[in-house]
Scaffold this active site. Sequence first.
Site, PDB file in Angstrom:
ATOM      1  N   CYS A  75       0.862  -1.176   0.000  1.00 50.33           N
ATOM      2  CA  CYS A  75       0.000   0.000   0.000  1.00 50.33           C
ATOM      3  C   CYS A  75       0.904   1.234   0.000  1.00 50.33           C
ATOM      4  O   CYS A  75       1.698   1.412   0.927  1.00 50.33           O
ATOM      5  CB  CYS A  75      -0.866  -0.021   1.256  1.00 50.33           C
ATOM      6  N   CYS A 190      -0.837   3.559  -6.468  1.00 53.87           N
ATOM      7  CA  CYS A 190      -1.772   2.983  -5.503  1.00 53.87           C
ATOM      8  C   CYS A 190      -1.978   1.558  -5.988  1.00 53.87           C
ATOM      9  O   CYS A 190      -2.237   1.339  -7.186  1.00 53.87           O
ATOM     10  CB  CYS A 190      -3.095   3.745  -5.512  1.00 53.87           C
TER      11      CYS A 190
HETATM   12  N1  DGL Z   1      -3.987   0.460  -1.987  1.00 57.06           N
HETATM   13  C1  DGL Z   1      -3.610   1.658  -1.306  1.00 57.06           C
HETATM   14  C2  DGL Z   1      -2.377   2.308  -1.919  1.00 57.06           C
HETATM   15  O1  DGL Z   1      -1.569   1.646  -2.542  1.00 57.06           O
HETATM   16  C3  DGL Z   1      -4.609   2.724  -1.010  1.00 57.06           C
HETATM   17  C4  DGL Z   1      -6.056   2.671  -1.120  1.00 57.06           C
HETATM   18  C5  DGL Z   1      -6.715   3.429   0.037  1.00 57.06           C
HETATM   19  O2  DGL Z   1      -6.914   4.656  -0.053  1.00 57.06           O
HETATM   20  O3  DGL Z   1      -6.972   2.763   1.020  1.00 57.06           O
HETATM   21  O4  DGL Z   1      -2.156   3.467  -1.741  1.00 57.06           O
END
Ligand code: DGL
Length: 275
Positions: A75, A190
């Site tokens: 993330c 993301c």
């Molecule tokens: N999957 C997450 C990232 O790589 C973020 C998504 C969220 O806002 O929770 O930033």
Amino acid sequence: MTRDPVILVFDSGLGGLTVFAGIARLRPRADYVYVADDAVFPYGRLEEPVLIARVRAVLEAMIGQAQPDIVVIACNTASTLVLPDLRARWPEIPFVGTVPAVKPAAMQSRTHMISVLATPGTVARDYTRDLIRDYAAHCEVALVGSRRLAPIAEAFMHGEAVDEAEIAREIAPCFVEAQGRRTDHVVLACTHYPLLLPHFERLAPWPVEFVDPAPAIARRVEHVLSERGFAPGDHAAAPRLGAAVFTGGREAEGPLARLLQERSLVQQMAPEIRT
Ligand code: DGL
């Protein structure tokens, strides 16, 4: 070391599955634990101190239970903020983060116009701005924060229809044209965004390279495991069943259930998280 490693992959939701897939491609045989903190999704809107405390609390419960050999923070929104705190709390565990792939995009760009598409959290981080200053000084960089794309990707994986006009509006600021040059690389900063890649490719006003960091993260995981004495992953090995934990408690159905099955992941109950 003759045993297989325990690999914990963590995200706010389903985006980390794009990173998990890259890791499992190189090393199908490991004890995988995928953790989605979807009880508080999306992370992109959380204040920084709240996010640091939340990730620490979830990992406190999950690391205690899974005893991982390595933790992958799949993330960007979390990695660009919480890694120093996690490394200080668990100095014996290696943490691999996911941060915007600004460096490869800036190196590969021919037009020297790149875009970084991310959550509002990642866009606001000093970490992201430092990456751009250090690696993309020779490029024009559009830093594009989207509130909607991660929730759209999450809903899509839960079987909901996507609104292509909305996706087109969200990605539009990534496409910049100036003095006969135009954007040629868009960094998917993301981990949810590669889930929408076919939509992005269809809706892009012109073809660009969408940079997905998953293969690079997978190679990094292999490198760290070899440093810790694990034998190299065998990409032809049969996968072992892994666990998928959703803190929100929602049962996986539809496309998500199929995806988990394809990835040899079985849903497990989340432990109690003390925040
Ligand atoms: N999957 C997450 C990232 O790589 C973020 C998504 C969220 O806002 O929770 O930033």
